[in-house]
Motif scaffolding. Structure first.
Motif, PDB file in Angstrom:
ATOM      1  N   ALA A   1      -8.187   8.607   3.637  1.00 40.24           N
ATOM      2  CA  ALA A   1      -8.238   8.986   2.260  1.00 40.24           C
ATOM      3  C   ALA A   1      -7.461   9.924   1.676  1.00 40.24           C
ATOM      4  CB  ALA A   1      -9.689   8.700   1.350  1.00 40.24           C
TER       5      ALA A   1
ATOM      6  N   GLU B   1      -3.290   9.830  -0.155  1.00 39.22           N
ATOM      7  CA  GLU B   1      -3.559  10.436  -1.292  1.00 39.22           C
ATOM      8  C   GLU B   1      -2.554  11.557  -1.404  1.00 39.22           C
ATOM      9  OE1 GLU B   1      -6.652  13.444  -4.794  1.00 39.22           O
ATOM     10  OE2 GLU B   1      -7.015  12.577  -2.959  1.00 39.22           O
TER      11      GLU B   1
ATOM     12  N   THR C   1       1.145   9.951  -0.955  1.00 42.29           N
ATOM     13  CA  THR C   1       0.730   8.239  -2.413  1.00 42.29           C
ATOM     14  C   THR C   1       3.003   8.267  -2.870  1.00 42.29           C
ATOM     15  OG1 THR C   1      -1.017   8.577  -3.600  1.00 42.29           O
ATOM     16  CG2 THR C   1       0.730   8.315  -4.690  1.00 42.29           C
TER      17      THR C   1
ATOM     18  N   THR D   1       4.488  -4.405   1.775  1.00 46.41           N
ATOM     19  CA  THR D   1       3.295  -3.560   2.023  1.00 46.41           C
ATOM     20  C   THR D   1       2.721  -3.392   3.352  1.00 46.41           C
ATOM     21  OG1 THR D   1       2.977  -4.700  -0.198  1.00 46.41           O
ATOM     22  CG2 THR D   1       1.008  -4.508   1.476  1.00 46.41           C
TER      23      THR D   1
ATOM     24  N   SER E   1      -7.799   0.462   6.348  1.00 45.40           N
ATOM     25  CA  SER E   1      -6.929  -0.623   7.034  1.00 45.40           C
ATOM     26  C   SER E   1      -7.313  -0.349   5.092  1.00 45.40           C
ATOM     27  CB  SER E   1      -7.371  -1.891   6.683  1.00 45.40           C
ATOM     28  OG  SER E   1      -6.447  -2.197   8.519  1.00 45.40           O
ATOM     29  N   ALA E   2      -8.374  -0.699   4.215  1.00 44.69           N
ATOM     30  CA  ALA E   2      -8.592  -0.195   2.561  1.00 44.69           C
ATOM     31  C   ALA E   2      -7.705   0.204   2.260  1.00 44.69           C
ATOM     32  CB  ALA E   2     -10.537  -0.086   2.879  1.00 44.69           C
ATOM     33  N   HIS E   3      -7.290   1.400   2.613  1.00 43.02           N
ATOM     34  CA  HIS E   3      -6.992   3.051   2.021  1.00 43.02           C
ATOM     35  C   HIS E   3      -4.968   2.517   2.356  1.00 43.02           C
ATOM     36  CE1 HIS E   3     -10.224   5.594   1.353  1.00 43.02           C
ATOM     37  NE2 HIS E   3     -10.698   5.220   2.657  1.00 43.02           N
TER      38      HIS E   3
ATOM     39  N   LEU F   1      -3.661  -0.578   2.678  1.00 47.49           N
ATOM     40  CA  LEU F   1      -3.799  -1.429   0.921  1.00 47.49           C
ATOM     41  C   LEU F   1      -3.482  -0.875  -0.118  1.00 47.49           C
ATOM     42  CD1 LEU F   1      -5.782  -4.544   3.128  1.00 47.49           C
ATOM     43  CD2 LEU F   1      -3.401  -4.556   2.796  1.00 47.49           C
ATOM     44  N   ARG F   2      -4.547  -0.027  -0.716  1.00 41.24           N
ATOM     45  CA  ARG F   2      -4.656   0.022  -2.165  1.00 41.24           C
ATOM     46  C   ARG F   2      -3.402   0.611  -2.019  1.00 41.24           C
ATOM     47  NH1 ARG F   2      -6.060   5.346  -4.217  1.00 41.24           N
ATOM     48  NH2 ARG F   2      -7.044   5.823  -1.967  1.00 41.24           N
ATOM     49  N   VAL F   3      -2.875   2.093  -1.081  1.00 39.71           N
ATOM     50  CA  VAL F   3      -1.885   2.816  -1.481  1.00 39.71           C
ATOM     51  C   VAL F   3      -0.856   1.810  -1.301  1.00 39.71           C
ATOM     52  CG1 VAL F   3      -0.886   4.281  -0.375  1.00 39.71           C
ATOM     53  CG2 VAL F   3      -3.157   5.017  -0.802  1.00 39.71           C
TER      54      VAL F   3
ATOM     55  N   ARG G   1      -0.070  -0.895  -2.244  1.00 38.67           N
ATOM     56  CA  ARG G   1      -0.207  -2.288  -3.131  1.00 38.67           C
ATOM     57  C   ARG G   1       0.238  -0.988  -4.633  1.00 38.67           C
ATOM     58  NH1 ARG G   1      -5.002  -6.044  -1.494  1.00 38.67           N
ATOM     59  NH2 ARG G   1      -3.540  -7.636  -0.234  1.00 38.67           N
ATOM     60  N   THR G   2       0.101   0.177  -4.566  1.00 35.88           N
ATOM     61  CA  THR G   2       0.096   0.957  -5.917  1.00 35.88           C
ATOM     62  C   THR G   2       1.818   0.751  -6.465  1.00 35.88           C
ATOM     63  OG1 THR G   2      -0.933   2.101  -5.114  1.00 35.88           O
ATOM     64  CG2 THR G   2      -0.032   3.449  -7.038  1.00 35.88           C
TER      65      THR G   2
END
Length: 830
Positions: free
Chosen positions: A728, A732, A735, A748, A812-814, A816-818, A820-821
Motif C-alpha cells: 500500500a 502510494e 503514484t 495496466t 495484486s489488489a494494490h 491493479l488499483r494504482v 488503473r488510476t
C-alpha cells in the motif's frame, strides 16, 4: 511532556489508520501466540512439582540397548527385584515402593464392572508420593488398605464418604475384599500419575503361582519409586550402578543372558518432576511429552512475534518520508535527537499496549479450546504464583522497545536542511529498501518453512494410518481381557461362541494384537551359534491367520497335528514343562526373524530346529522346528522398529481375540458382546475397532500436525499483513512514477507485473533459505520413525507456490488499483 507524546502518538495513529491496524493486529497475533505458548510450556514444566518433597523422590528406570540391533528402549518400568537389591547396597535410598497396574473386575451388588487406573503396591506408596487426601489417613499401613479418588468413590458408591467400606474385586482369579481407608482428591492433570484406586497387597501371596516374576531381572511389570536421603547426589549414586549390576545380577541364564544378566540393561534415577519430559516414555503410567517438541513450539512462537516486530520496522521505515518533514520541523524548533528517539519509542510502546489488549482477548478466547485439544488444565490467571501479569507487562514493554528502537534511531537522524529544501518530504533514505527486502525475506522464510513442516507432518500422519501393516487391518474388532485368570482356560469356548455370531467371518486369539503393549522376548539359540538371538515370542491359535489376514511366504500355518500344539501348563508345572521340552514342537516365524536367526531365505529356514526359552529358565531351552514363515506384520506404531516374531499354537494363554467381520460394525459388536456375556459373566466386555485403535495410536502425531498447521497459518497471516502494508505504501509513493509510465505507453498489466515482481522477488529468495532449513528439521523428525515417507521435493515446491500465490494475491489488489488510476490524477499527485 508525557501528555504531548501521548497526543502526538494518538494523532499519528489516527492519521494512518491502515498502518495502525496492521501493526496492532500483527503484534497482537504474535503476542497472543507467545502468551499461549508460555502458558503451555509452563504447564508442561509444572508436572509433579506440586508433590510435597518431590525434590527427593525418584523413579528407578530400566533402559535397554539390543545387543543384536543396537535398538534403544528407555522404560519407566523396572523389575521388582531391583528395589531391595539397591537399598541393600545403597544406604542413600531411604525407602522404595513397587507398584504395578492392573484391571481387576469390581463387583458391586452382584454386577461386574471394569476398573481403570488401578494400582497394586507392595508397601505404603503414600509415604513416598504425598498425594492429596480428602478423607482418611494418608497411609496404607497393611495389605488390603485401599484409597480411591473422589471421582471414583462417587462413581462406585454415590458419595465420597466411603472410609470404612469394602470394595470387592476379582484379580488373578481370586475375589479380594479391600478396606477403604481413605479418599484422595482427584489428581491434577499435570502429573505422571494416573490413579483411581490404590491398594496395598501382600505381593508374595499375590504372586504365589508365579514367584519367578519377583526374582526375574528381565521382567518389567511395574514401577519403583524411591525416596533418597536429603543431600544425596543422584548422579554420583547413579555412577555406582554399573558396579552394582556386576555384584547383584547373575550372568548364568538359560534364556538370553545379555538381557537378563544386565549387559544390555542400565538403571537410572529420574526425579519425579522430570518424568513427563524425560527420555523414558515406554511403559509409562500416562503419556509423556517430548522436550524437543515443547522447545520447538516456543521457538516458533518467538519467530511469529519476531515477524510482527519486523512488520512494525518495515512499515515505520517505509513511512519515514511522510514523517521526515515533521522531524525536521521539530529539530528546527529545538527538539533534540534524544527527545525524538524517546517520542518514537513511546509511540511504539503505545501501539504495543493496544496490541496487548487485543492479544489478551485472543488468549481468553483461544486458550480454553487449546487446553481441551491438549487435554490439559491450563487456566488463564493474572495474579498469584501462576499469574501472567508480570510476563504480560514484560512482553508488552519488550515488544514496544524492540519494535520502536530502530525506527526511532532511523527517523531521528534526518537533517532539517536536507529534508526541507527541494520538497524532500517524500524521499527515502538510502539503504532502507534493501533492509526491508531482507526483512520480508526473513518473514516468508519462516512462513514457508512452517508450511513445509506442516505438509510433511500431515503426510507422515496419513501414511502411518494407511501404510500396509502386513495384515488386513480393516474390519477387525479386537477384544481384550482374555488374559484374566478366570478366563485363562476358557479362550476356546469364547472363540467358538463368537464364531457363531452373524457377520463374523473369522476368530483368532493372539498374544500380540493391534497396537497392544504386550512385549515378550526370549533368547533363541541357532545350531552352531555361541550367543542367543532375541526374538519376540507369543502364543496364537489356528484361527488367527484368517482372522488377521496374515500372509505366508514359505511353509505352512498351524493345523491340528499333535506337534503343532504347544500349550504351556498353567499354573507353572515343572514336570509338564520338562515333558514339553523333551517333546519339542512347531513354530512359525516372520521374515525378520529369519534374517536375525541367520538363514539366507525363508525357504531355507523351513524344517530347521532351534532352541527357544519358552519355559522356566531353570528347565532349559525347548527344541522347536520352524514349519512356516509369515510376511512381516507391523502390530505396533511405525515409530517402533518391526519385531522379529516367533509364534506357537496354544489352547490357552493368549491375551486378545481378533474378530474379522462384515456388515454393520455396531450390530456385530453388540452381538459379540452378547456372546461374550454368555460365557464370561464376571468379566466386563472390552473391545475396540481397529480404526479406533489407530486413531488413538497416532493421536500425538495428529495433534502435532494440527498445531504446526495453526502456527503456519498465524505466520502467513502476519507476513501477509506486513506485505499488504508495504504494498500500500509503495504503491502510494510511486503514484507519479506510474502516471508517467502510463503516459509513455505502459499498459495496466505491465505496471501490475512491475509492482508484483518487486515483492515476489523476496519470496523467491525466501524459498532458498527455508528449504534447506526445513529439509534438515524434517529429516531429523522423520528419522524417529521406523517406516516413513520419502522426503521428496513436492512439499517444498508446494510450500513455495502457496507462499508465492499468497504474496501475489496480497499485492495484486494494490497494483491493479494504482495501475488503473487516471494518469492526470497521478501527475497532479503532490
Amino acid at each position: 511532556m508525557w501528555r504531548n507524546y501521548l497526543t502526538v502518538g494518538l494523532r499519528a495513529l489516527m492519521k494512518n489508520r491502515t498502518y495502525a491496524l496492521i501493526n496492532i493486529l500483527g503484534l497482537a497475533i504474535g503476542m497472543a501466540a507467545c502468551l499461549m505458548i508460555l502458558l503451555t510450556v509452563r504447564y508442561e514444566l509444572s508436572y509433579d512439582r506440586w508433590l510435597p518433597g518431590a525434590e527427593n523422590v525418584y523413579q528407578i528406570q530400566s533402559w535397554y540397548k539390543d545387543p543384536d540391533t543396537g535398538r534403544e528402549d528407555a522404560l519407566q518400568m523396572t523389575p521388582f527385584v531391583t528395589g531391595a537389591a539397591m537399598q541393600k547396597d545403597f544406604p542413600q535410598i531411604e525407602r522404595w515402593v513397587y507398584a504395578f497396574g492392573t484391571t481387576p473386575v469390581v463387583m458391586k451388588d452382584g454386577q461386574a464392572s471394569p476398573s481403570e487406573d488401578f494400582l497394586f503396591t507392595n508397601d505404603d506408596l503414600l509415604d513416598i508420593l504425598k498425594l492429596p487426601m480428602l478423607r482418611g489417613a494418608p497411609t496404607l499401613r497393611q495389605p488390603g488398605d485401599t484409597v480411591l479418588t473422589r471421582t471414583e468413590a462417587i462413581r462406585r458408591f454415590g458419595t465420597d464418604d466411603v472410609v470404612g467400606q469394602t470394595l470387592s474385586v476379582i484379580s488373578r482369579g481370586q475375589t479380594r475384599d479391600l478396606r477403604i481407608t481413605g479418599v484422595l482428591r482427584d489428581l491434577p492433570k499435570n502429573s505422571h500419575l494416573e490413579i483411581n484406586i490404590l491398594s496395598r497387597i501382600d505381593i508374595q501371596a499375590f504372586n504365589a503361582d508365579n514367584l519367578q516374576s519377583l526374582s526375574c531381572w528381565g521382567c518389567q511389570n511395574g514401577w519403583i519409586w524411591a525416596r533418597l536421603k536429603p543431600g544425596t547426589d543422584p548422579k554420583a549414586l547413579e555412577a555406582q550402578f554399573p558396579a552394582w549390576e556386576k555384584r547383584n545380577i547373575p550372568d548364568e541364564n538359560a534364556g538370553d543372558a545379555r538381557f537378563n544378566g544386565g549387559d544390555a540393561q542400565d538403571w537410572h534415577l529420574v526425579n519425579v518432576r522430570d518424568i513427563h519430559l524425560g527420555r523414558a516414555q515406554s511403559g509409562a503410567l500416562t503419556p509423556g511429552n517430548d522436550r524437543q517438541t515443547i522447545v520447538t513450539f516456543a521457538i516458533i512462537a518467538l519467530l511469529i512475534l519476531g515477524m510482527a516486530i519486523i512488520n512494525f520496522t518495515n512499515l515505520a521505515t517505509a513511512r519515514a518520508g511522510q514523517r521526515a518533514r515533521e522531524v525536521a520541523l521539530r529539530k528546527v524548533l529545538g527538539a533534540t535527537r534524544k527527545q525524538l528517539i524517546f517520542q518514537f519509542i513511546a509511540e511504539s510502546v503505545l501501539i504495543s499496549i493496544f496490541a496487548m489488549i487485543i492479544a489478551l482477548a485472543f488468549v481468553e478466547l483461544l486458550m480454553p479450546p487449546l487446553a481441551a485439544f491438549l487435554d490439559a488444565d491450563i487456566p488463564v490467571t493474572y495474579l498469584g504464583s501462576g499469574g501472567i501479569l508480570a510476563p504480560v507487562l514484560a512482553l508488552m514493554l519488550t515488544v514496544g522497545l524492540l519494535s520502536g528502537i530502530y525506527p526511532a534511531f532511523f527517523l531521528s537522524r534526518f537533517q532539517p536542511a536536507q529534508v526541507l529544501k527541494a520538497n524532500k518530504s517524500a524521499s527515502e533514505a538510502q539503504g532502507t529498501g534493501r533492509l526491508r527486502s531482507a526483512l520480508v525475506v526473513g518473514q516468508f522464510a519462516v512462513s514457508i518453512g512452517l508450511i513445509v513442516c506442516t505438509i510433511v507432518i500431515y503426510g507422515q500422519t496419513v501414511y502411518a494410518r494407511t501404510v500396509d501393516p502386513g495384515y488386513s487391518r480393516d474390519h477387525i474388532l479386537q477384544v481384550d481381557e482374555l488374559s484374566r485368570y478366570q478366563l485363562y482356560n476358557m479362550g476356546e469356548t469364547i472363540a467358538a461362541q463368537t464364531a457363531r455370531v452373524p457377520g463374523v467371518q473369522a476368530v483368532g486369539r493372539t498374544g500380540i494384537g493391534v497396537a497392544t503393549d504386550n512385549n515378550n522376548n526370549t533368547g533363541v539359540m541357532v545350531p552352531g551359534a555361541t550367543e542367543p538371538v532375541t526374538i519376540g515370542n507369543y502364543p496364537v491359535d489356528i484361527g488367527l491367520k484368517d482372522a488377521m489376514g496374515l500372509k505366508m511366504v514359505a511353509g505352512r500355518w498351524f493345523d491340528t497335528r499333535a506337534m503343532d500344539e504347544l500349550t504351556l501348563p498353567f499354573p507353572s508345572d515343572p514336570a509338564k514343562e520338562r515333558a514339553l521340552v523333551a517333546r519339542g514342537g512347531h513354530v512359525v516365524v516372520n521374515e525378520l526373524a529369519v534374517k536375525r536367526l541367520g538363514f539366507k531365505s525363508p525357504a531355507e529356514a523351513i524344517g530347521k530346529t532351534v532352541r527357544a526359552g519358552l519355559v522356566d529358565n531353570e528347565i532349559g531351552l525347548m527344541p522347536v522346528t520352524i514349519i512356516g514363515v509369515m510376511k512381516d506384520a507391523r502390530f505396533r506404531s511405525i515409530r517402533q522398529p518391526l519385531d522379529p516374531l516367533m509364534v506357537w499354537n496354544a489352547k490357552a494363554g493368549q491375551s486378545v481375540m481378533i474378530v474379522r467381520y462384515r456388515g454393520d460394525p455396531a450390530t456385530v459388536r453388540a452381538a459379540v458382546e452378547q456372546a461374550w456375556k454368555q460365557v464370561a459373566r464376571e468379566v466386563p466386555f472390552n473391545a475396540k475397532f481397529s480404526d479406533d485403535i489407530m486413531v488413538e495410536l497416532y493421536k500425538a502425531e495428529d495433534a502435532r500436525a494440527k498445531t504446526f498447521a495453526g502456527f503456519a497459518l498465524l505466520a502467513v497471516i502476519v507476513a501477509c499483513l506486513g506485505l499488504f502494508g508495504l504494498a500500500a505504501f509503495t504503491a502510494e509513493r510511486r503514484t507519479k512514477e506510474i502516471g508517467i509510465r502510463k503516459v509513455l505507453g505502459a499498459r495496466t498489466r505491465d505496471i501490475v507485473r512491475l509492482l508484483v515482481w518487486q515483492f515476489t522477488r523476496p519470496v523467491i529468495v525466501a524459498n532458498l533459505i527455508a528449504w534447506p532449513a526445513a529439509w534438515w528439521l524434517m529429516r531429523g523428525w522423520l528419522n524417529g520413525f521406523d517406516a516413513r515417507i520419502a522426503l521428496t521435493p513436492v512439499p517444498f515446491l508446494l510450500a513455495g507456490l502457496v507462499a508465492l500465490g499468497i504474496a501475489v494475491g496480497t499485492i495484486s489488489a494494490h497494483a491493479l488499483r494504482v495501475a488503473r488510476t487516471n494518469p492526470i490524477k497521478a501527475l497532479r499527485y503532490e
